[in-house]
Design a protein around this motif. Structure first.
Motif, short mmCIF file in Angstrom:
data_model
loop_
_atom_site.label_atom_id
_atom_site.label_comp_id
_atom_site.label_asym_id
_atom_site.label_seq_id
_atom_site.Cartn_x
_atom_site.Cartn_y
_atom_site.Cartn_z
N MET A 1 0.85 -1.20 0.00
CA MET A 1 0.00 0.00 0.00
C MET A 1 0.88 1.25 0.00
O MET A 1 1.74 1.42 0.87
CB MET A 1 -0.90 0.01 1.24
CG MET A 1 -1.80 1.24 1.34
SD MET A 1 -2.98 1.14 2.70
CE MET A 1 -1.87 1.12 4.10
N LYS A 2 0.67 2.11 -0.98
CA LYS A 2 1.37 3.38 -1.06
C LYS A 2 0.30 4.46 -1.18
O LYS A 2 -0.42 4.53 -2.17
CB LYS A 2 2.31 3.40 -2.28
CG LYS A 2 3.48 2.43 -2.19
CD LYS A 2 4.34 2.49 -3.45
CE LYS A 2 5.62 1.68 -3.28
NZ LYS A 2 5.35 0.23 -3.16
N ARG A 3 0.21 5.33 -0.15
CA ARG A 3 -0.95 6.19 -0.05
C ARG A 3 -0.59 7.48 0.67
O ARG A 3 0.16 7.48 1.65
CB ARG A 3 -2.04 5.43 0.70
CG ARG A 3 -3.41 6.07 0.70
CD ARG A 3 -4.40 5.07 1.27
NE ARG A 3 -4.54 3.90 0.41
CZ ARG A 3 -5.18 2.79 0.76
NH1 ARG A 3 -5.69 2.68 1.98
NH2 ARG A 3 -5.29 1.79 -0.08
N ILE A 4 -1.13 8.61 0.19
CA ILE A 4 -0.98 9.90 0.84
C ILE A 4 -2.35 10.40 1.24
O ILE A 4 -3.27 10.44 0.42
CB ILE A 4 -0.32 10.93 -0.11
CG1 ILE A 4 1.10 10.48 -0.49
CG2 ILE A 4 -0.27 12.31 0.53
CD1 ILE A 4 1.72 11.32 -1.59
N SER A 5 -2.49 10.78 2.51
CA SER A 5 -3.76 11.29 3.01
C SER A 5 -3.51 12.61 3.70
O SER A 5 -2.59 12.72 4.53
CB SER A 5 -4.40 10.30 4.00
OG SER A 5 -4.48 9.02 3.42
N ASP A 21 5.08 -0.89 4.46
CA ASP A 21 4.90 -1.04 5.90
C ASP A 21 5.39 0.16 6.70
O ASP A 21 5.43 0.12 7.93
CB ASP A 21 5.64 -2.30 6.39
CG ASP A 21 5.06 -3.57 5.79
OD1 ASP A 21 3.84 -3.59 5.53
OD2 ASP A 21 5.82 -4.53 5.56
N LYS A 22 5.78 1.21 6.01
CA LYS A 22 6.30 2.40 6.68
C LYS A 22 5.20 3.46 6.76
O LYS A 22 4.58 3.80 5.74
CB LYS A 22 7.51 2.96 5.92
CG LYS A 22 8.14 4.18 6.57
CD LYS A 22 9.28 4.72 5.70
CE LYS A 22 10.44 3.75 5.65
NZ LYS A 22 11.59 4.31 4.91
N ALA A 46 7.11 14.90 5.05
CA ALA A 46 6.89 13.46 5.17
C ALA A 46 7.90 12.69 4.31
O ALA A 46 8.43 11.65 4.74
CB ALA A 46 5.45 13.11 4.76
N CYS A 47 8.16 13.18 3.12
CA CYS A 47 9.12 12.50 2.24
C CYS A 47 10.53 12.53 2.82
O CYS A 47 11.28 11.55 2.72
CB CYS A 47 9.10 13.12 0.85
SG CYS A 47 7.57 12.81 -0.08
N ARG A 48 10.90 13.66 3.42
CA ARG A 48 12.23 13.74 4.03
C ARG A 48 12.35 12.74 5.18
O ARG A 48 13.39 12.09 5.33
CB ARG A 48 12.49 15.16 4.54
CG ARG A 48 12.78 16.17 3.44
CD ARG A 48 13.44 17.42 3.99
NE ARG A 48 12.62 18.10 4.99
CZ ARG A 48 11.73 19.02 4.70
NH1 ARG A 48 11.52 19.39 3.45
NH2 ARG A 48 11.03 19.61 5.66
N GLU A 625 -7.46 -1.83 0.90
CA GLU A 625 -6.48 -2.02 1.96
C GLU A 625 -6.64 -0.94 3.03
O GLU A 625 -7.02 0.19 2.73
CB GLU A 625 -5.07 -1.95 1.39
CG GLU A 625 -4.67 -3.11 0.50
CD GLU A 625 -3.22 -2.97 0.05
OE1 GLU A 625 -2.34 -3.57 0.70
OE2 GLU A 625 -2.98 -2.27 -0.94
N THR A 626 -6.32 -1.31 4.27
CA THR A 626 -6.40 -0.36 5.37
C THR A 626 -5.11 -0.39 6.18
O THR A 626 -4.36 -1.37 6.15
CB THR A 626 -7.58 -0.68 6.31
OG1 THR A 626 -7.43 -2.02 6.81
CG2 THR A 626 -8.91 -0.55 5.58
N VAL A 627 -4.87 0.70 6.90
CA VAL A 627 -3.75 0.76 7.83
C VAL A 627 -4.06 -0.16 8.99
O VAL A 627 -5.13 -0.06 9.61
CB VAL A 627 -3.52 2.20 8.33
CG1 VAL A 627 -2.45 2.23 9.41
CG2 VAL A 627 -3.15 3.10 7.17
N GLU A 628 -3.16 -1.08 9.28
CA GLU A 628 -3.41 -2.03 10.36
C GLU A 628 -2.82 -1.52 11.66
O GLU A 628 -1.66 -1.09 11.72
CB GLU A 628 -2.82 -3.39 10.00
CG GLU A 628 -3.47 -4.05 8.79
CD GLU A 628 -4.97 -4.18 8.91
OE1 GLU A 628 -5.45 -4.49 10.02
OE2 GLU A 628 -5.68 -3.96 7.91
#
Length: 708
Positions: A1-5, A21-22, A46-48, A625-628
């Protein structure tokens, strides 16, 4: 999962970034003049932290989800187009009359009790921009008076000539038969083809709300039309910003119904309060995955304090006709109670009660609290927190904002000390006690009105200021367990990352499942199933338009039910979508009875009074998919960590300062326990452990506050 919220609030822009997983959290100040700028700053941070290149991230993420307060702010500031309304002949004054007492909507209870002194809100549609057309449809959907098309053409021309920049059509009983509204849309397109009408939006009432109730449906459509242009241009600006950075997928917008959709399937009305609703959805996911039982959510940011309810079992609390700003609307919205109390809430002197009044005015992010040293001159809750010793002036917001204690002292002295005849610290204590009390009253009221006891709930404290004020609020509300969830400072943004693509369609009906007079059960199965099928088809069409295949689409049936002539309706989700016989009807009745009894107590169900359905609602959604979340408990031994320092801190219940241990983020290991008084300062928030409480961290960054 690769996601920006991303959740853009009144003061801070929160970013939650999931890369496999990060999980990374980041914050930046909200840039109201250009929301994309604050978004970019939060994403860059966030990217840094993830040690990834921004362009690489945007080219590879599967989605960008966006929650905004832009619509809320536009309503408050009345920044919108001139809206013209077309209604049924004879109903020209329904909108300005607003049910006679409509100008009381959105006021605090004290003002609602004194309506003669209340001020009417500035109308979104002026009376001069309301036109009526000759037509009539009765409550059964039968055309009584055919539409006079020449009359429509005349009225549309008059509105355009008068300067209308958005057109709203809301006719009587259009939910039962929308033929006339649809024909008016066609006439507008004939009179003003797209190349002439340009970007003027035209909205139809039956498409915005499927419920009965002419005034509320008209108001909903007007608010939608008022916000349409603003939201479209702002979202397009953000989408273009993403596209320029290499993101080529559709941006997803969070809805206040608890789901999300692409821009082409989003109404402006659905974005109101979308950020706080994302937090409630995250709490619901946390409750389901951890089994911690009843939750009261508290989101304390810089501008507001939002309260949500997540009872055990996942029973949703909807607002059937929520008030947005000063307008009653008809849209299925997850229930929230919003108080004008946050870190940026301005403290002023109340001459009548000789005390401090907090909010609803906020310093926001520009200029911000006085201690931000950006030109703010009025004291806020954050200034009080700094003076009491809770905040580290050199390590606030990860050091990006250096707090100036002298500015906070000056603001409090100038505005409050002489008026209250107290010194600076005592005034700061009054501010702290007042804001905690105000929020505790809101929590207790929210729970008790719905038949719950505060001591039966776990308080979920999140937002930038949630863990800082949690103990003080819980003490006054009678709550003994507090959980600062994983990623608490950006929890609403985290919730946006868990949301499903979802659309809710509903229709107002008059269905009697059990008739108390005839003692008969409902038997018009085909009529009921046809309504559900039509609503499912609308939801499936919305999702197909966004590229979702039919095999991935699921539907959930919900209904608003009541016993007899009760005013209160209860939203119930069912595990069947059709009824084919008496057994299915009895199953619906039994499900309603069980949920009603759990909510209001055993023996409260009254089927003998009759059971009525007022609204049939279908949620069409796609699972993803969800954040677990990891376990929220640790049963092993705990030790006391070593503090990084000590400082004198003032607490409301203690006359003198207490030398308090100070910890950094390393102390938040699930092997530690931290007794109060103590302060834990992290990059994004501050945990204040008041005397009589202890802090027990859990895996994945969750933190328990437990009453000794």
């Amino acid at each position: 999962m690769k996601r920006i919220s991303v959740d853009i609030g009144g003061t801070f822009t929160d970013c939650f970034f999931a890369w496999d997983d990060k999980y990374v959290e980041a914050k930046a100040l909200t840039t109201h003049h250009n929301l994309a700028q604050g978004f970019n700053e939060a994403l860059d941070l966030a990217c840094r932290r993830a040690e990834l290149d921004r362009d690489d991230v945007l080219s590879q993420v599967d989605s960008v989800r966006y929650a905004t307060t832009l619509g809320t702010n536009a309503l408050i500031e009345r920044k919108g187009p001139r809206v013209g309304a077309i209604v049924t002949h004879g109903f020209e004054d329904t909108i300005p009359l607003s049910r006679g007492r409509g100008y009381g909507e959105g006021l605090d209870p004290s003002m609602q009790q004194n309506l003669p002194a209340a001020e009417r809100p500035e109308p979104l549609v002026h009376r001069s921009l309301i036109r009526s057309v000759q037509e009539r449809v009765n409550s059964a959907g039968e055309i009584v008076v055919p539409l006079v098309e020449q009359n429509v053409r005349t009225m549309v021309r008059e509105l355009v000539d008068a300067g209308a920049q958005a057109l709203v059509v809301s006719l009587v009983n259009a939910t039962e038969n929308p033929t006339h509204e649809l024909r008016i849309m066609e006439i507008i397109q004939e009179e003003y083809p797209e190349h002439q009408l340009g970007a003027i939006p035209v909205l139809l009432g039956h498409q915005v709300s499927g419920r009965k109730g002419e005034y509320v449906r008209a108001t909903s459509t007007i608010v939608d039309g008022f916000l349409h242009g603003i939201m479209f241009h702002a979202m397009s600006q953000l989408a273009n910003n993403l596209r320029d950075s290499g993101y080529d997928k559709p941006m997803l917008i969070i809805h206040n119904s608890g789901g999300m959709a692409q821009m082409n399937s989003t109404d402006a009305l659905q974005t109101i309060h979308s950020g706080p609703v994302a937090g409630v959805s995250a709490a619901e996911h946390l409750s389901e995955s951890s089994g911690i039982g009843n939750i009261i959510t508290t989101d304390m940011g810089g501008t507001s304090f939002d309260i949500g309810l997540v009872p055990a079992g996942g029973v949703k609390h909807y607002d059937f006709q929520p008030t947005i700003d000063r307008w009653l609307v008809s849209v299925p919205m997850i229930h929230l109670e919003t108080l004008g109390a946050g870190g940026g809430s301005i403290a002023s002197y109340d001459r009548i009660h000789h005390s401090v009044r907090l909010g609803p005015e906020s310093a926001g992010s520009d200029p911000g609290p006085a201690c931000y040293d950006r030109g703010g001159l009025r004291p806020t809750v954050t200034d009080a927190d700094l003076l009491l010793g809770y905040l580290d002036p050199d390590n606030y917001a990860n050091g990006f904002i250096k707090l100036n204690r002298k500015r906070a002292v000056f603001a409090v002295e100038e505005q409050l000390c002489d008026e209250l005849d107290l010194d600076v610290i005592d005034v700061a204590k009054v501010i702290k006690r007042s804001v905690d009390e105000q929020m505790a009253i809101g929590i207790a009221k929210e729970l008790r009105v719905r038949g719950y006891l505060p001591e039966d709930f776990t308080m979920l404290a999140y937002g930038g200021n949630g863990p800082l004020h949690a103990c003080g609020i819980a003490d006054q509300a009678g709550i003994r367990k507090i959980l600062a969830p994983p990623f608490s400072s950006v929890f609403s943004a985290c919730g946006a990352g868990n949301m499903k693509q979802l659309h809710i369609h509903e229709r107002g009906v008059h269905v009697v499942l059990y008739n108390a007079t005839t003692r008969g059960l409902y038997d018009s199965y085909d009529e009921f199933n046809d309504i559900v099928a039509a609503l499912e088809a609308r939801g499936a069409e919305d999702l197909r338009r966004q590229g979702v295949g039919d095999g991935a689409i699921e539907h959930r049936l919900e209904m608003d039910l009541r016993y007899g002539n009760q005013l209160v309706t209860t939203a119930v989700a069912f595990d069947i979508n059709r009824i084919h016989g008496v057994g299915d009807v009895l199953h619906l009745i039994r499900t309603f009875s069980d949920i009603y009894s759990k909510r209001y107590g055993e023996g409260s169900a009254a089927p003998e009074a009759g059971i009525r359905v007022q609204t049939i609602r279908v949620a069409s959604y796609v699972n993803g998919e969800t954040v677990e979340f990891d376990s929220l408990h640790h049963d092993g031994e705990r030790t006391l960590p070593t503090p990084v320092g000590h400082r004198d801190v003032h607490f409301v219940a203690h006359p003198r300062a207490i030398t308090t241990a100070i910890y950094d983020a390393d102390a938040l290991s699930h092997h530690h326990v931290i007794p109060g008084p103590a302060i834990v300062t992290t990059e994004n928030t501050t945990y204040l452990v008041e005397p009589g409480w202890r802090l027990e961290p859990s895996p994945q960054g969750a933190v328990w506050f437990l009453k000794d």
